[in-house]
Design a protein around this motif. Structure first.
Motif, PDB file in Angstrom:
ATOM      1  N   UNK A 270      35.200  41.099  66.091  1.00 35.87           N
ATOM      2  CA  UNK A 270      35.030  40.604  67.467  1.00 35.87           C
ATOM      3  C   UNK A 270      35.860  41.450  68.419  1.00 35.87           C
ATOM      4  N   UNK A 271      35.207  42.123  69.348  1.00 34.13           N
ATOM      5  CA  UNK A 271      35.923  42.923  70.356  1.00 34.13           C
ATOM      6  C   UNK A 271      36.326  44.294  69.811  1.00 34.13           C
ATOM      7  N   UNK A 272      36.853  45.117  70.727  1.00 32.96           N
ATOM      8  CA  UNK A 272      37.272  46.466  70.308  1.00 32.96           C
ATOM      9  C   UNK A 272      38.531  46.399  69.452  1.00 32.96           C
ATOM     10  N   UNK A 273      38.672  47.399  68.601  1.00 32.78           N
ATOM     11  CA  UNK A 273      39.901  47.559  67.827  1.00 32.78           C
ATOM     12  C   UNK A 273      40.903  48.273  68.731  1.00 32.78           C
ATOM     13  N   UNK A 274      41.946  47.578  69.141  1.00 32.78           N
ATOM     14  CA  UNK A 274      42.920  48.155  70.086  1.00 32.78           C
ATOM     15  C   UNK A 274      44.329  47.822  69.632  1.00 32.78           C
ATOM     16  N   UNK A 275      45.109  48.839  69.356  1.00 33.66           N
ATOM     17  CA  UNK A 275      46.505  48.647  68.936  1.00 33.66           C
ATOM     18  C   UNK A 275      47.344  49.764  69.571  1.00 33.66           C
ATOM     19  N   UNK A 276      48.594  49.478  69.969  1.00 34.14           N
ATOM     20  CA  UNK A 276      49.461  50.574  70.423  1.00 34.14           C
ATOM     21  C   UNK A 276      49.562  51.631  69.316  1.00 34.14           C
ATOM     22  N   UNK A 277      49.656  52.873  69.697  1.00 32.38           N
ATOM     23  CA  UNK A 277      49.828  54.007  68.769  1.00 32.38           C
ATOM     24  C   UNK A 277      48.681  54.170  67.772  1.00 32.38           C
ATOM     25  N   UNK A 278      47.539  53.575  68.071  1.00 33.45           N
ATOM     26  CA  UNK A 278      46.424  53.618  67.106  1.00 33.45           C
ATOM     27  C   UNK A 278      45.839  55.010  66.949  1.00 33.45           C
ATOM     28  N   UNK A 279      45.238  55.233  65.796  1.00 35.91           N
ATOM     29  CA  UNK A 279      44.424  56.430  65.583  1.00 35.91           C
ATOM     30  C   UNK A 279      43.162  56.235  66.433  1.00 35.91           C
TER      31      UNK A 279
END
Ligand SMILES: Cc1cc2nc3c(=O)[nH]c(=O)nc-3n(C[C@H](O)[C@H](O)[C@H](O)COP(=O)(O)OP(=O)(O)OC[C@H]3O[C@@H](n4cnc5c(N)ncnc54)[C@H](O)[C@@H]3O)c2cc1C
Length: 484
Positions: free
Chosen positions: A199-208
């Motif tokens: 569900x939703x975009x994959x968004x994380x700080x420092x993500x690849x």
């Protein structure tokens, strides 16, 4: 390139496996991946909205347009390269999963991301971060994507290899082939801590930054080439369907296998069939024991030295948990294993056939919760289902605490009850730190429920990411979000 404009020709492109209906003005079938850039550039300069579809086995309407042009990847179906030594492959997006599995088997390789629907394409799987039975051991599609070529909504292109470009904290930037830079901020988003999530975009700080495209449901660009990591086939596999006449024992058996256990049995998949599922399947499979209230399909990878030991351990375990041991199906040859796999695959197909026959849109759950909340979720689900008086079947990826409850509505009253149940289960999953969609995504059908999981600020943050890639909002404009 083929262009379809007549109503009859367009018909099959205006519907997906959930019977979600849409409308395309034209359907484009590019025959080379470079044609995609050409088509998209043209659509962009003429402000024409467009949507991407592949095999349309999707269940949330993401591959069905509301208007404009539909670009189908069905003719982009070449396996470009299989590098046996480095265990990786390069593919066009329209390769069907089954074709890929069959090809890999010849090289003693496997691609463990295995959604049940093997007619689906690798492009569709990457766009949805699809998962399957073996996700229990290996994780979802994302874990295997090592390279992507993505045509952006203006026709420009990004080529990205895993490990190459990372966000710096919450700031991200990607260079395109035409030396443009796409910059966006990564919003802080609360995601389920231990369940699969689509569900939703994959968004994380420092993500690849390759991960922004995986699971983006065709809203950020057209994936035109895909690099995947592969594994060697296991030397031996034990596959078994264990039948139970008691739900509590079935759940205890599942929990035993899900956790580290004294017998050191580590399954690669644990799948669930409830009583109604078995009844539905019994039309084609006469050897299902009548006393059975449910079943678990479990599979272990092993080797020739451990095969006998592991088979015995499984037998001893089943003796402890079920009185129906003598009915267990055990498969050790490829042929018998295929029979069991088909048994599982027949289930969603039978459900969808029934829905198509009665011309009903699918109402089903795709929710998942963390393991420590699974019993609550399971008991609540059945307590509601059994009080509603609407026909249902429940099956799915119980190893990942992810079940599909499918409802068969016969009239408006049933529909009302089914929808109430559906909302309840999504809210419950979120309350339990789970997800409203573990694998099928949001598409168009589940857009209203994104807010069950994310705050307005989080959804706005996702929309801003979309804007950074698609400033004219032409690509899949009705997928994932409402207004932008
Ligand atoms: C019987 C049945 C069983 C299923 N079992 C599973 C399961 O176990 N696990 C699971 O995860 N799913 C399952 N699904 C759902 C479905 O198979 C998956 O969502 C699959 O990934 C869709 O692939 P597709 O090729 O059919 O894509 P489509 O349905 O055509 O499209 C799906 C989405 O991907 C986008 N897309 C497709 N190709 C591209 C591309 N090249 N670039 C960018 N975006 C693209 C589309 O715009 C759309 O949003 C099942 C479906 C059915 C009918």
């Amino acid at each position: 390139m083929i262009i379809i404009t007549d109503d009859e020709g367009k018909q099959e492109y205006q519907k997906d496996a959930a019977n979600y209906l849409g409308k395309a003005d034209k359907v484009y079938l590019p025959e080379t991946t470079d044609e995609i850039n050409f088509i998209v550039r043209d659509l962009y300069s003429n402000d024409i909205p467009f949507t991407i579809s592949a095999a349309r086995t999707g269940l949330t309407g993401g591959g069905v347009p509301h208007n404009g042009v539909l670009i189908s990847t069905e003719r982009l179906n070449r396996i470009i390269d299989i590098d046996v030594e480095n265990k990786s492959a390069l593919l066009e997006p329209g390769v069907h999963l089954q074709t890929f599995h069959d090809e890999l088997r010849q090289h003693n390789l496997m691609y463990p991301s295995n959604p049940t629907e093997t007619w689906s394409t690798i492009g569709g799987n990457v766009a949805n971060n699809a998962s399957g039975a073996k996700t229990f051991k290996y994780g979802a599609t994302r874990n295997f994507v090592n390279y992507l070529e993505v045509v952006l909504p203006d026709g420009d292109e990004i080529r990205i290899r895993r490990g190459e470009y990372f966000a710096i904290g919450n700031e991200a930037s990607l260079n395109t082939l035409s030396s443009n830079t796409i910059k966006f901020s990564i919003p802080n988003i609360k995601v389920p801590s231990s369940t699969k999530n689509a569900a939703g975009y994959y968004l994380r700080p420092n993500m690849d930054l390759i991960d922004i495209f995986v699971g983006s449901e065709g809203t950020l660009g057209v994936i035109k080439k895909i690099g995947l990591d592969l594994l060697y086939q296991s030397e031996e596999v034990i596959s078994a369907i264990v039948f139970f006449d008691d739900y509590n024992n079935l759940l205890n058996f599942t929990e035993y296998l899900r956790n580290d256990n004294p017998r050191q049995l580590k399954p690669r998949l644990i799948e669930y069939f409830d009583k109604n599922s078995l009844d539905l399947l019994s039309k084609h499979h006469s050897d299902i024991p009548q006393e059975s209230l449910g079943a678990i399909w479990v599979e272990f990878e092993t080797n020739s030295i451990m095969l006998e030991h592991d088979t015995l351990s499984l037998y001893e375990l089943t003796l402890e948990y079920t009185d129906l041991v003598e009915f267990t199906w055990v498969a050790m040859s490829d042929k018998d294993r295929e029979k069991i796999t088909k048994f599982r695959h027949d289930l969603p197909l039978s459900v969808n056939e029934l829905l198509t026959k009665y011309n009903q849109q699918k109402i089903y759950t795709d929710t998942a919760v963390p393991a420590n909340s699974f019993r609550i979720y399971y008991d609540e689900m059945y307590s509601h289902l059994n009080s509603m008086g609407v026909d249902y079947v429940v099956f799915g990826h119980i190893g990942d605490c992810h079940l599909h409850a499918n409802l068969f509505v016969k009239n408006e009253k049933d529909k009302e009850k089914a929808e109430e149940f559906y909302h309840y289960m999504m809210k419950l999953a979120v309350e339990l730190d789970g997800t409203i969609s573990a694998e099928h995504g949001i598409g168009k059908i589940k857009r209203p429920y994104l807010k069950y999981m994310f705050s307005d600020a989080e959804i706005d943050g996702m929309k801003n990411v979309k804007k950074a890639f698609d400033n004219k909002n032409l690509l899949a404009s009705d997928t994932l979000f409402f207004d932008r």
